[in-house]
Design a protein around this motif. Structure first.
Motif, PDB file in Angstrom:
ATOM      1  N   PRO A 123       0.809  -1.222   0.000  1.00  0.00           N
ATOM      2  CA  PRO A 123       0.000   0.000   0.000  1.00  0.00           C
ATOM      3  C   PRO A 123       0.841   1.271   0.000  1.00  0.00           C
ATOM      4  N   GLY A 124       0.316   2.292  -0.653  1.00  0.00           N
ATOM      5  CA  GLY A 124       0.961   3.597  -0.660  1.00  0.00           C
ATOM      6  C   GLY A 124       0.377   4.538   0.380  1.00  0.00           C
ATOM      7  N   ASN A 134       4.149  -6.996   1.959  1.00  0.00           N
ATOM      8  CA  ASN A 134       5.246  -6.083   1.601  1.00  0.00           C
ATOM      9  C   ASN A 134       5.053  -4.679   2.159  1.00  0.00           C
ATOM     10  N   ARG A 135       4.659  -4.623   3.414  1.00  0.00           N
ATOM     11  CA  ARG A 135       4.622  -3.376   4.173  1.00  0.00           C
ATOM     12  C   ARG A 135       4.606  -3.736   5.650  1.00  0.00           C
ATOM     13  N   SER A 148       7.005   4.570  -1.521  1.00  0.00           N
ATOM     14  CA  SER A 148       6.945   3.108  -1.512  1.00  0.00           C
ATOM     15  C   SER A 148       7.769   2.530  -0.360  1.00  0.00           C
ATOM     16  N   TRP A 149       7.136   1.697   0.458  1.00  0.00           N
ATOM     17  CA  TRP A 149       7.859   1.024   1.540  1.00  0.00           C
ATOM     18  C   TRP A 149       8.920   0.105   0.967  1.00  0.00           C
ATOM     19  N   SER A 150       8.616  -0.558  -0.163  1.00  0.00           N
ATOM     20  CA  SER A 150       9.590  -1.440  -0.793  1.00  0.00           C
ATOM     21  C   SER A 150      10.830  -0.668  -1.222  1.00  0.00           C
ATOM     22  N   ASN A 151      10.641   0.532  -1.766  1.00  0.00           N
ATOM     23  CA  ASN A 151      11.791   1.342  -2.155  1.00  0.00           C
ATOM     24  C   ASN A 151      12.611   1.749  -0.933  1.00  0.00           C
ATOM     25  N   GLN A 152      11.908   2.086   0.158  1.00  0.00           N
ATOM     26  CA  GLN A 152      12.611   2.449   1.383  1.00  0.00           C
ATOM     27  C   GLN A 152      13.434   1.270   1.913  1.00  0.00           C
ATOM     28  N   GLU A 153      12.881   0.059   1.830  1.00  0.00           N
ATOM     29  CA  GLU A 153      13.604  -1.124   2.281  1.00  0.00           C
ATOM     30  C   GLU A 153      14.816  -1.394   1.386  1.00  0.00           C
ATOM     31  N   ARG A 154      14.637  -1.230   0.083  1.00  0.00           N
ATOM     32  CA  ARG A 154      15.766  -1.445  -0.830  1.00  0.00           C
ATOM     33  C   ARG A 154      16.858  -0.415  -0.585  1.00  0.00           C
TER      34      ARG A 154
END
Length: 327
Positions: free
Chosen positions: A124-125, A144-145, A185-191
């Motif tokens: 989710p965004g 994925n969040r 994006s949480w995924s971008n933050q994790e990457r």
């Protein structure tokens, strides 16, 4: 004619109420009686009416899933796994695409809440406060969040990105571009978390570009900027963006991996089929989808206050788009 619950009751020599309890609340029925009811239902080919069962149990027998972009094969992979696991548990799945719009995400969860027992909310965004708000409308599991107090099926994006940088540095790359995905994006933050840890560890000269749309067009746009920055390796937020990078570099006559190495993230089918095949990080999409459904079903059937957040491992897949830089 369709077999009814009364037919099962007659075959098992019990009341209709006993059949209902045996099928929906087996702990209330003696084991031998339940076995007789189940045997009768199997012999007759009885299929419980979902609407009628809902009146008894208070459950709809449906779950929902909201994804940000069904055009992205990553999310169709998640959906396939969710649907397969839900079917095993005799649940139907309602699907909605928010088109990367957080406002639409919240509206879709609220709309689904009236028709489902719970929702899997995929990447989710929404802001944290908004996720908590929709979690108040229905049983919610995130995919994925990570958010305290909400069950989640996670994939180790940070570890995967660290492995990418380890790989590139081992090949001899020291000036590397990262093409960011959406800023929220949480995924971008994790990457980025894994990226920055690896960059500091290896003393890499990082060229931080973006954000870009996590699509093919985003890669087309980003490629020129990465080339202008005189980098020897380009790390894209995801595989689809990486495919756009490869196309733009090919149009410009820039050799991959001869002139520049390129990596993606997700390990979509296209990653292995493009030429050269894409070095990327395999995300355990099917495992995460199944885990999300399991967490949701456990959440529905349990009074446990523990909030599980399960992390699945990622894996670097080395293919043809990475090689040592030219001297």
């Amino acid at each position: 004619m369709a077999v009814t619950i009364r037919d099962v009751a007659r075959r098992a020599h019990v009341s209709v109420a006993t059949v209902s309890r045996a099928l929906t609340s087996p702990e209330l029925v003696r084991p031998e009686t339940r076995s007789r009811v189940l045997a009768a239902a199997t012999e007759l080919g009885y299929q419980p009416n979902r609407a009628a069962r809902g009146l008894i149990t208070g459950k709809t027998g449906n779950i929902g899933i909201v994804v940000p972009d069904l055009d992205n094969p990553f999310f169709t992979g998640v959906l396939k796994a969710v649907q397969a696991r839900a079917m095993q548990a005799d649940y139907a799945v309602f699907v909605a695409d928010s088109d990367e719009d957080p406002v639409a995400e919240a509206k879709l969860v609220h709309a689904m809440a009236k028709q489902v027992d719970g929702v899997v909310l995929c990447a989710p965004g929404l802001e944290d406060s908004q996720v908590y708000e929709v979690a108040g409308a229905t049983s919610l599991v995130l995919l994925n969040r990570r958010l305290p107090g909400v069950p989640a099926a996670l994939m180790d994006s940070a570890g995967g990105m660290h492995a990418v940088i380890d790989h590139l540095v081992a090949l001899g790359h020291h000036r590397i571009a990262y093409l960011n995905g959406p800023r929220t994006s949480w995924s971008n933050q994790e990457r980025r978390r894994g990226l920055m840890k690896a960059v500091a560890q290896h003393k890499v000269d990082l060229v931080d570009l973006g954000p870009f749309a996590p699509r093919y067009e985003g890669g087309l746009q980003a490629a020129d900027l990465a080339v202008a920055a005189d980098t020897t390796a380009i790390v894209a937020y995801n595989d689809i963006m990486a495919l756009g990078v490869l196309a733009r570099l090919r149009d410009r006559g820039i050799s991959v991996p001869g002139d520049v190495s390129v990596t993606g993230f997700d390990d979509l089918t296209y990653a292995a089929l493009c030429s050269p095949a894409l070095t990327t990080v395999a995300m355990p999409v099917a495992q995460a989808g199944r885990t999300a459904v399991n967490l949701l079903l456990d959440w529905l059937d349990s009074d446990n206050t523990e909030v599980p957040q399960i992390v699945a491992e990622t894996q670097l897949i080395v293919r043809g788009t990475t090689t040592p830089p030219r001297k």
